[in-house]
Every structure is written in C-alpha cells, then in structure tokens.
Motif scaffolding. Sequence first.
Motif, PDB file in Angstrom:
ATOM      1  N   PRO A   1       0.790  -1.230   0.000  1.00  0.00           N
ATOM      2  CA  PRO A   1       0.000   0.000   0.000  1.00  0.00           C
ATOM      3  C   PRO A   1       0.822   1.280   0.000  1.00  0.00           C
ATOM      4  N   ASN A   2       2.032   1.230   0.554  1.00  0.00           N
ATOM      5  CA  ASN A   2       2.873   2.426   0.599  1.00  0.00           C
ATOM      6  C   ASN A   2       3.940   2.432  -0.496  1.00  0.00           C
ATOM      7  N   LEU A   3       3.656   1.738  -1.594  1.00  0.00           N
ATOM      8  CA  LEU A   3       4.532   1.789  -2.759  1.00  0.00           C
ATOM      9  C   LEU A   3       4.468   3.197  -3.355  1.00  0.00           C
ATOM     10  N   THR A   4       5.614   3.834  -3.466  1.00  0.00           N
ATOM     11  CA  THR A   4       5.640   5.206  -3.974  1.00  0.00           C
ATOM     12  C   THR A   4       5.687   5.263  -5.490  1.00  0.00           C
ATOM     13  N   ARG A   5       6.435   4.328  -6.099  1.00  0.00           N
ATOM     14  CA  ARG A   5       6.587   4.331  -7.549  1.00  0.00           C
ATOM     15  C   ARG A   5       6.987   2.940  -8.045  1.00  0.00           C
ATOM     16  N   THR A   6       6.590   2.652  -9.266  1.00  0.00           N
ATOM     17  CA  THR A   6       7.163   1.538 -10.026  1.00  0.00           C
ATOM     18  C   THR A   6       7.839   2.152 -11.232  1.00  0.00           C
ATOM     19  N   VAL A   7       9.120   1.864 -11.402  1.00  0.00           N
ATOM     20  CA  VAL A   7       9.923   2.494 -12.454  1.00  0.00           C
ATOM     21  C   VAL A   7      10.470   1.417 -13.380  1.00  0.00           C
ATOM     22  N   ALA A   8      10.207   1.535 -14.677  1.00  0.00           N
ATOM     23  CA  ALA A   8      10.782   0.653 -15.687  1.00  0.00           C
ATOM     24  C   ALA A   8      11.881   1.419 -16.416  1.00  0.00           C
ATOM     25  N   LEU A   9      13.094   0.909 -16.375  1.00  0.00           N
ATOM     26  CA  LEU A   9      14.230   1.584 -16.983  1.00  0.00           C
ATOM     27  C   LEU A   9      14.416   1.097 -18.418  1.00  0.00           C
ATOM     28  N   PRO A  10      14.331   1.971 -19.391  1.00  0.00           N
ATOM     29  CA  PRO A  10      14.413   1.562 -20.801  1.00  0.00           C
ATOM     30  C   PRO A  10      15.774   0.945 -21.141  1.00  0.00           C
TER      31      PRO A  10
END
Length: 333
Positions: free
Chosen positions: A299-308
Amino acid sequence: MSDQQSAPSQGATNEVSHRFVETNGIKMYFAEQGKGPLVVLLHGFPESWYSWRHQLPALAAAGYHAVAPDLRGYGQTDRPEAVGQYSQLHLVGDLFGLLDALGEEHAVVVGHDFGTQVAWNAALMRPERIHGVVALSVPYLPRGPVSALTGLGQALGPGFYMQYLQEPGVAEAELERDVRASLTRIFHWGFGDSPQAQAPTGPVVPAGGSLFDLMSEPAALPGWLTEADLEFYTAEFTRTGFAGGINWFRTIDLSWELMAPWQGAPMTPPALYIHGDRDGSVRLPGMDQLIPNLPYLVPNLTRTVALPGVGHWTQQEGPEEVNAELLRFLAGL
C-alpha cells in the motif's frame, strides 16, 4: 570461516572501507562508505558487495551511511555447509544482526534479484526497524498456496532453471569448470541486449541439457561489465565456489514452509520498485498480473519504475538512473 583477504578498491569505490562483524552465528564481511542514516544494499546471484560499486559513493555523497555486505554463502562472509542454514529466516536474521552490530535500530534496505526477498521479508517480519524498501528486478511476492519454486515449476516444467539448481553438486560442477567463462555467459545472458530479453518461454534447460544450453558464449563482454569487474567476480567465485549462492535456491520450499506465520501479514513500509524493461525476470508467468497490481499488495509503494533498455543487472546496467531513483525515494522518507 571465511578467507580474510582485503577486497581491492576499484574506480569509484576507492574511498570504500571494508570490515567484518559477527551476526547471527556467522562472520559477515561488508563494504561501507559515508555517514548518516543507514542504507543496506543486498546483492543477488551470482554477485557480491561489488555489485553496488556505483551506489556506495553516490549514497555517501548524499549524506547516507551505505553498507553493502557479502551475504551468507558469498565472498568473504561465512559459507555454512548445511543447505538448511540458507533459509529466509537465517538471511533476515543475518540482516538484523548486522544492524545490531552497527548499533543501528533502523535502516532502509535495497535489494536486487534474490536480495529483494531478504529486503521484503525483513520489512514483513520487523516493519518497525525498516524505514523503507527498494526492490530492483523482483517485485514483492506474497506467500501463496505453493512456493515460487513449485508454482514456476508447474508453469514452466522441470527444466525451469530454479528446478535444475536443486540437485546438489550438478550446477556447481558446471559453473566451476571455468569460472570466468561461466560468469561471462551469465552476465551476458541477463543483459538487456541479450536474447533472454525477448525469450518467450523463460529460462528453461532442455531435457538432458545443461545451464549453458540457456546461455550462448558471447563474442564480447556486455557493455556494463569491464574486464576489471569480471576479474573481481572471477577471483571471488574461484575462491568460494558457487554452492553458497545456489543453496539460496535450494531452500525456497523450506522458506515457504517457515514463512507460514506471516501468511497475509501486511507489507507496511514505504517502498520503491525498479526494473529494467528488458529484464527476463519480469516476463516470468504471472508477472504481467502481479506488477500492475503491486500497489494493492504494497500500500505504501511510492513508484514503479521501468528503466528503458536495462536488463536484469539493474543497478550495474543503469547506475545513474538507479542512483537518481534511490536518492529521490530516500529524500521523501
């Protein structure tokens, strides 16, 4: 006990210092740099503290105490012989023993590959001591009705590489026959520009085959890996062998059994998830459903980042991008 030799400082890590502490019944070796709030960096397979060589100076420069241990079974940290001593309860215990030895009550934990399980489980078991979790490559995998080993084996068959690693001595003999060549193949296999990035079936060893049927011999090193980097890893695994790291895979079912008391427990600390968009790990069965729904599980996930363009070796392939995301997350805590 581990061999007590000094790890060489290379490139950006020339201000890194190294020492041992006693934790959870073993002697643990780690690299550290900087002063300030504690950030512990947990490597994956087949790696060591050295996989964080680009993060240690960046975190130190930003005012953090960055600590990157050789985890149980790796490098200069102790390598117990009994497979059962590599369960997640042992590994999480090592982490909290490290915090105690450093005189720290709290830490942010950053994990890559198998190190993410230790990070997530530490946050699950002792959330009051974990200020935040950053996971690279592997998202949070809550305990399900069967272990990940069983579930992925059912989906991909007995040749799935984690299943292949279960037989004692087999993978070790293959990998240790030529350590440098083995590591070159593995590090190229996980690279964003390698065929694994587009593999439709996952890492499955063909019947009667070996690990090297998955990994072709590359013509050159992947762009993120220098000759000096490869020499460091080669020297480490030539000295230690691969059994310690592989034993982590051999306790997946045991860890699933031992984690039963935390079935359904909430994952409460703030978290950040980063993966390469060419990482074969995010194409394993079920990941297409898990990753988009990660905010419901964390619930406290701030971001999901996919690096190209980045493959499996997240912080080594995209060090500047990972460092920027790490510092952004830490600044928000």
